[in-house]
Design a protein around this motif. Structure first.
Motif, PDB file in Angstrom:
ATOM      1  N   ALA A  26      -4.727  -9.485  -6.300  1.00 53.85           N
ATOM      2  CA  ALA A  26      -3.891  -8.929  -7.152  1.00 53.85           C
ATOM      3  C   ALA A  26      -4.418  -7.361  -7.217  1.00 53.85           C
ATOM      4  O   ALA A  26      -3.162  -5.978  -7.162  1.00 53.85           O
ATOM      5  CB  ALA A  26      -3.637  -9.464  -8.414  1.00 53.85           C
ATOM      6  N   LYS A  27      -5.509  -6.919  -7.371  1.00 56.11           N
ATOM      7  CA  LYS A  27      -5.129  -5.468  -7.683  1.00 56.11           C
ATOM      8  C   LYS A  27      -5.196  -4.694  -5.702  1.00 56.11           C
ATOM      9  O   LYS A  27      -4.994  -3.503  -5.825  1.00 56.11           O
ATOM     10  CB  LYS A  27      -7.254  -5.365  -7.832  1.00 56.11           C
ATOM     11  N   GLY A  28      -5.679  -5.356  -4.966  1.00 56.29           N
ATOM     12  CA  GLY A  28      -6.004  -5.118  -3.987  1.00 56.29           C
ATOM     13  C   GLY A  28      -4.248  -4.460  -3.870  1.00 56.29           C
ATOM     14  O   GLY A  28      -4.254  -3.667  -2.988  1.00 56.29           O
ATOM     15  N   ILE A  29      -3.735  -5.476  -3.652  1.00 56.49           N
ATOM     16  CA  ILE A  29      -2.344  -4.712  -3.315  1.00 56.49           C
ATOM     17  C   ILE A  29      -1.271  -3.773  -3.927  1.00 56.49           C
ATOM     18  O   ILE A  29      -0.522  -2.872  -3.380  1.00 56.49           O
ATOM     19  CB  ILE A  29      -0.819  -6.113  -3.913  1.00 56.49           C
ATOM     20  N   GLY A  30      -2.106  -3.565  -5.220  1.00 56.74           N
ATOM     21  CA  GLY A  30      -1.319  -2.056  -5.910  1.00 56.74           C
ATOM     22  C   GLY A  30      -2.180  -1.141  -5.772  1.00 56.74           C
ATOM     23  O   GLY A  30      -2.161  -0.159  -5.402  1.00 56.74           O
ATOM     24  N   VAL A  31      -3.256  -1.122  -4.623  1.00 58.08           N
ATOM     25  CA  VAL A  31      -4.008  -0.129  -3.669  1.00 58.08           C
ATOM     26  C   VAL A  31      -3.236   0.061  -2.899  1.00 58.08           C
ATOM     27  O   VAL A  31      -3.431   1.020  -2.431  1.00 58.08           O
ATOM     28  CB  VAL A  31      -5.226  -0.620  -3.957  1.00 58.08           C
ATOM     29  N   LEU A  32      -3.019  -0.602  -2.133  1.00 62.95           N
ATOM     30  CA  LEU A  32      -2.464  -0.878  -0.956  1.00 62.95           C
ATOM     31  C   LEU A  32      -1.038   0.339  -1.504  1.00 62.95           C
ATOM     32  O   LEU A  32      -0.253   0.676  -0.646  1.00 62.95           O
ATOM     33  CB  LEU A  32      -2.196  -2.338  -0.034  1.00 62.95           C
ATOM     34  N   LYS A  33       0.109  -0.301  -2.565  1.00 65.90           N
ATOM     35  CA  LYS A  33       1.036  -0.308  -2.504  1.00 65.90           C
ATOM     36  C   LYS A  33       0.899   1.664  -2.762  1.00 65.90           C
ATOM     37  O   LYS A  33       1.516   2.326  -2.580  1.00 65.90           O
ATOM     38  CB  LYS A  33       1.814  -0.606  -3.945  1.00 65.90           C
ATOM     39  N   SER A  34      -0.099   2.182  -3.843  1.00 67.04           N
ATOM     40  CA  SER A  34      -0.134   3.482  -4.311  1.00 67.04           C
ATOM     41  C   SER A  34      -0.735   4.135  -3.040  1.00 67.04           C
ATOM     42  O   SER A  34      -1.061   5.327  -2.747  1.00 67.04           O
ATOM     43  CB  SER A  34      -1.780   3.615  -5.138  1.00 67.04           C
ATOM     44  N   SER A  35      -2.172   3.596  -1.920  1.00 63.21           N
ATOM     45  CA  SER A  35      -2.191   4.108  -0.697  1.00 63.21           C
ATOM     46  C   SER A  35      -0.524   4.853   0.204  1.00 63.21           C
ATOM     47  O   SER A  35      -0.731   5.625   0.970  1.00 63.21           O
ATOM     48  CB  SER A  35      -2.747   3.203   0.517  1.00 63.21           C
ATOM     49  N   ARG A  36       0.467   3.256   0.701  1.00 61.88           N
ATOM     50  CA  ARG A  36       1.268   4.173   1.277  1.00 61.88           C
ATOM     51  C   ARG A  36       2.329   5.221   0.218  1.00 61.88           C
ATOM     52  O   ARG A  36       2.520   6.255   0.876  1.00 61.88           O
ATOM     53  CB  ARG A  36       2.241   2.867   1.053  1.00 61.88           C
TER      54      ARG A  36
END
Length: 172
Positions: A143-153
């Motif tokens: 779940a935290k990784g999804i947030g990081v991926l979104k922020s990275s994009r």
């Protein structure tokens, strides 16, 4: 239950300052507020582990009711303030306020403790508890990784936009 408790406790432990600020709103001095924030974070983490490894223990079940009751009382007191009190339920990233949500949440937590009381009849094996812990941890990390991926994009889009703007500024 364990995922919610573990996530909330770890987020608070990562940065105690927002939780300290919330507790200070209730009138505790800074030093006591810091100890209280540390106690809440530690309790949530310990209770998450207890739910995974000893869901059958009456202490685990009572602790769920007591902790959710404390949060419910905090919500009730916060409703009496003139200005809303930030929740920080999941650390500094939270954007909610203490109040009705904590009062209402008491009932599902109570029901969950009762389900453990009447639905778990034996202690899970150490291997089973460890598997539950690993699964819960991976779920939180995902779940935290999804947030990081979104922020990275979003950051990539900002960089691309900035490069275009910089090229345009240099041409004018």
């Amino acid at each position: 239950m364990a995922a919610t408790l573990l996530w909330a406790g770890l987020e608070k432990a990562r940065n105690l300052a927002p939780t300290v600020a919330t507790i200070r709103r209730f009138g505790l001095p800074h030093r006591l507020s810091r100890l209280a924030a540390l106690f809440v974070a530690t309790t949530e983490i310990a209770l998450a582990i207890a739910v995974l490894f000893r869901p059958d223990a009456i202490l685990t079940q009572i602790s769920i009711v007591v902790l959710s009751g404390m949060f419910g009382i905090a919500g009730w007191i916060a409703l009496r303030f003139d200005e809303p009190v930030r929740c920080n339920c999941f650390g500094q990233g939270g954007n909610g306020y203490l109040g009705i949500a904590q009062l209402v949440a008491f009932f599902p937590w109570l029901a969950s403790a009762l389900l453990l009381q009447f639905g778990i009849f034996e202690t899970p094996s150490l291997e089973t508890g460890a598997a539950y812990f690993a699964t819960t941890s991976l779920g939180i990390a995902s779940a935290k990784g999804i947030g990081v991926l979104k922020s990275s994009r979003e950051a990539r889009a900002d960089r691309v936009s900035a490069r275009g703007m910089y090229a345009w500024l240099r041409s004018h």
